[in-house]
Write a protein that holds these residues in place. Structure first.
Motif, mmCIF file in Angstrom:
data_model
loop_
_atom_site.group_PDB
_atom_site.id
_atom_site.type_symbol
_atom_site.label_atom_id
_atom_site.label_comp_id
_atom_site.label_asym_id
_atom_site.label_seq_id
_atom_site.Cartn_x
_atom_site.Cartn_y
_atom_site.Cartn_z
ATOM 1 N N ASN A 11 0.828 -1.203 0.000
ATOM 2 C CA ASN A 11 0.000 0.000 0.000
ATOM 3 C C ASN A 11 0.864 1.255 0.000
ATOM 4 O OD1 ASN A 11 -2.301 -1.568 0.058
ATOM 5 N ND2 ASN A 11 -2.557 -1.422 2.266
ATOM 6 N N ALA A 12 2.027 1.198 0.648
ATOM 7 C CA ALA A 12 2.944 2.342 0.663
ATOM 8 C C ALA A 12 3.470 2.638 -0.742
ATOM 9 C CB ALA A 12 4.101 2.079 1.623
ATOM 10 N N ASP A 13 3.728 1.604 -1.524
ATOM 11 C CA ASP A 13 4.161 1.804 -2.913
ATOM 12 C C ASP A 13 3.077 2.510 -3.715
ATOM 13 O OD1 ASP A 13 6.596 0.391 -2.475
ATOM 14 O OD2 ASP A 13 5.568 -1.516 -2.879
ATOM 15 N N ILE A 14 1.838 2.075 -3.525
ATOM 16 C CA ILE A 14 0.702 2.675 -4.227
ATOM 17 C C ILE A 14 0.557 4.142 -3.814
ATOM 18 C CG2 ILE A 14 -1.806 2.607 -4.559
ATOM 19 C CD1 ILE A 14 -0.434 0.174 -5.799
ATOM 20 N N ALA A 15 0.651 4.410 -2.531
ATOM 21 C CA ALA A 15 0.506 5.778 -2.026
ATOM 22 C C ALA A 15 1.608 6.684 -2.574
ATOM 23 C CB ALA A 15 0.513 5.789 -0.496
ATOM 24 N N ALA A 16 2.831 6.184 -2.645
ATOM 25 C CA ALA A 16 3.949 6.977 -3.173
ATOM 26 C C ALA A 16 3.730 7.296 -4.649
ATOM 27 C CB ALA A 16 5.264 6.246 -2.968
ATOM 28 N N ALA A 17 3.264 6.334 -5.419
ATOM 29 C CA ALA A 17 3.001 6.563 -6.840
ATOM 30 C C ALA A 17 1.868 7.572 -7.023
ATOM 31 C CB ALA A 17 2.670 5.250 -7.534
ATOM 32 N N LYS A 18 0.858 7.482 -6.174
ATOM 33 C CA LYS A 18 -0.252 8.435 -6.252
ATOM 34 C C LYS A 18 0.227 9.847 -5.933
ATOM 35 C CE LYS A 18 -4.934 9.315 -4.592
ATOM 36 N NZ LYS A 18 -6.011 8.834 -3.705
ATOM 37 N N ARG A 19 1.054 9.981 -4.898
ATOM 38 C CA ARG A 19 1.591 11.302 -4.547
ATOM 39 C C ARG A 19 2.420 11.869 -5.697
ATOM 40 N NH1 ARG A 19 2.432 8.795 0.399
ATOM 41 N NH2 ARG A 19 4.611 8.413 -0.126
ATOM 42 N N ASP A 20 3.222 11.024 -6.350
ATOM 43 C CA ASP A 20 4.047 11.466 -7.475
ATOM 44 C C ASP A 20 3.170 11.988 -8.606
ATOM 45 O OD1 ASP A 20 6.601 11.739 -8.871
ATOM 46 O OD2 ASP A 20 5.921 10.045 -10.096
ATOM 47 N N TRP A 21 2.119 11.253 -8.936
ATOM 48 C CA TRP A 21 1.198 11.665 -9.995
ATOM 49 C C TRP A 21 0.501 12.976 -9.627
ATOM 50 C CZ3 TRP A 21 -4.397 10.357 -9.569
ATOM 51 C CH2 TRP A 21 -5.125 10.857 -10.640
ATOM 52 N N GLN A 22 -0.008 13.071 -8.390
ATOM 53 C CA GLN A 22 -0.706 14.286 -7.970
ATOM 54 C C GLN A 22 0.232 15.487 -7.937
ATOM 55 O OE1 GLN A 22 -2.427 12.806 -4.297
ATOM 56 N NE2 GLN A 22 -4.432 12.588 -5.287
ATOM 57 N N LEU A 23 1.461 15.273 -7.506
ATOM 58 C CA LEU A 23 2.439 16.355 -7.475
ATOM 59 C C LEU A 23 2.746 16.839 -8.894
ATOM 60 C CD1 LEU A 23 4.318 18.167 -5.854
ATOM 61 C CD2 LEU A 23 6.039 16.347 -5.965
ATOM 62 N N ALA A 24 2.894 15.912 -9.828
ATOM 63 C CA ALA A 24 3.150 16.287 -11.222
ATOM 64 C C ALA A 24 1.998 17.136 -11.757
ATOM 65 C CB ALA A 24 3.349 15.039 -12.082
ATOM 66 N N ARG A 25 0.768 16.760 -11.426
ATOM 67 C CA ARG A 25 -0.399 17.536 -11.860
ATOM 68 C C ARG A 25 -0.396 18.916 -11.213
ATOM 69 N NH1 ARG A 25 -5.336 14.636 -10.173
ATOM 70 N NH2 ARG A 25 -6.372 16.387 -11.154
ATOM 71 N N HIS A 26 -0.139 18.957 -9.921
ATOM 72 C CA HIS A 26 -0.172 20.210 -9.170
ATOM 73 C C HIS A 26 0.895 21.194 -9.673
ATOM 74 C CE1 HIS A 26 -0.713 22.931 -5.793
ATOM 75 N NE2 HIS A 26 0.594 22.851 -5.560
ATOM 76 N N ARG A 27 2.077 20.675 -10.004
ATOM 77 C CA ARG A 27 3.169 21.531 -10.486
ATOM 78 C C ARG A 27 2.936 21.987 -11.919
ATOM 79 N NH1 ARG A 27 7.604 17.464 -8.573
ATOM 80 N NH2 ARG A 27 6.998 16.600 -10.574
ATOM 81 N N GLY A 28 2.026 21.322 -12.608
ATOM 82 C CA GLY A 28 1.805 21.657 -14.008
ATOM 83 C C GLY A 28 2.895 21.102 -14.912
ATOM 84 N N ASP A 29 3.417 19.930 -14.550
ATOM 85 C CA ASP A 29 4.437 19.289 -15.379
ATOM 86 C C ASP A 29 3.909 19.060 -16.790
ATOM 87 O OD1 ASP A 29 6.046 19.234 -13.148
ATOM 88 O OD2 ASP A 29 6.044 17.060 -12.917
ATOM 89 N N LEU A 30 4.809 18.751 -17.685
ATOM 90 C CA LEU A 30 4.422 18.441 -19.058
ATOM 91 C C LEU A 30 3.454 17.259 -19.080
ATOM 92 C CD1 LEU A 30 7.883 18.753 -20.838
ATOM 93 C CD2 LEU A 30 5.967 20.364 -20.949
ATOM 94 N N PRO A 31 2.520 17.275 -20.015
ATOM 95 C CA PRO A 31 1.535 16.188 -20.090
ATOM 96 C C PRO A 31 2.160 14.791 -20.142
ATOM 97 C CG PRO A 31 0.847 17.983 -21.503
ATOM 98 C CD PRO A 31 2.229 18.326 -21.002
ATOM 99 N N ASP A 32 3.266 14.633 -20.838
ATOM 100 C CA ASP A 32 3.909 13.314 -20.891
ATOM 101 C C ASP A 32 4.367 12.860 -19.513
ATOM 102 O OD1 ASP A 32 3.500 13.095 -23.597
ATOM 103 O OD2 ASP A 32 5.564 13.595 -24.149
ATOM 104 N N ARG A 33 4.853 13.772 -18.689
ATOM 105 C CA ARG A 33 5.299 13.443 -17.323
ATOM 106 C C ARG A 33 4.105 13.065 -16.458
ATOM 107 N NH1 ARG A 33 6.125 11.722 -13.026
ATOM 108 N NH2 ARG A 33 7.174 12.732 -11.319
ATOM 109 N N ILE A 34 3.033 13.827 -16.576
ATOM 110 C CA ILE A 34 1.824 13.531 -15.800
ATOM 111 C C ILE A 34 1.255 12.178 -16.216
ATOM 112 C CG2 ILE A 34 -0.552 14.258 -15.337
ATOM 113 C CD1 ILE A 34 0.474 17.175 -15.747
ATOM 114 N N ASP A 35 1.171 11.963 -17.529
ATOM 115 C CA ASP A 35 0.642 10.690 -18.036
ATOM 116 C C ASP A 35 1.511 9.519 -17.602
ATOM 117 O OD1 ASP A 35 -1.367 12.129 -19.255
ATOM 118 O OD2 ASP A 35 -0.506 11.956 -21.279
ATOM 119 N N GLY A 36 2.835 9.705 -17.603
ATOM 120 C CA GLY A 36 3.742 8.639 -17.177
ATOM 121 C C GLY A 36 3.577 8.315 -15.700
#
Length: 67
Positions: A11-36
């Motif tokens: 579950n910690a792995d899942i939570a870390a991946a979710k935080r990474d995705w949400q952070l990429a969205r929040h920062r406004g990263d490039l769409p390819d980074r967010i999608d990845g």
């Protein structure tokens, strides 16, 4: 990889991946980074679901750090 060696997704792995995705969205990263980041999150969820099903079929129990 040996037959008894496998990666365990927690579950910690899942939570870390979710935080990474949400952070990429929040920062406004490039769409390819967010999608990845989202793809990694989605793949981990899918792999953990399969892992949980395999574990339950084999033992009738679930690990404490899953599900």
């Amino acid at each position: 990889m040996e037959e008894d060696e496998r990666v365990v997704i927690t579950n910690a792995d899942i939570a870390a991946a979710k935080r990474d995705w949400q952070l990429a969205r929040h920062r406004g990263d490039l769409p390819d980074r967010i999608d990845g980041a989202y793809d990694t999150y989605r793949r981990l969820i899918s792999a953990q679901a399969q892992q949980i099903a395999d574990e339950f079929r084999a033992t009738g129990r679930l690990r404490a750090d899953q599900g």
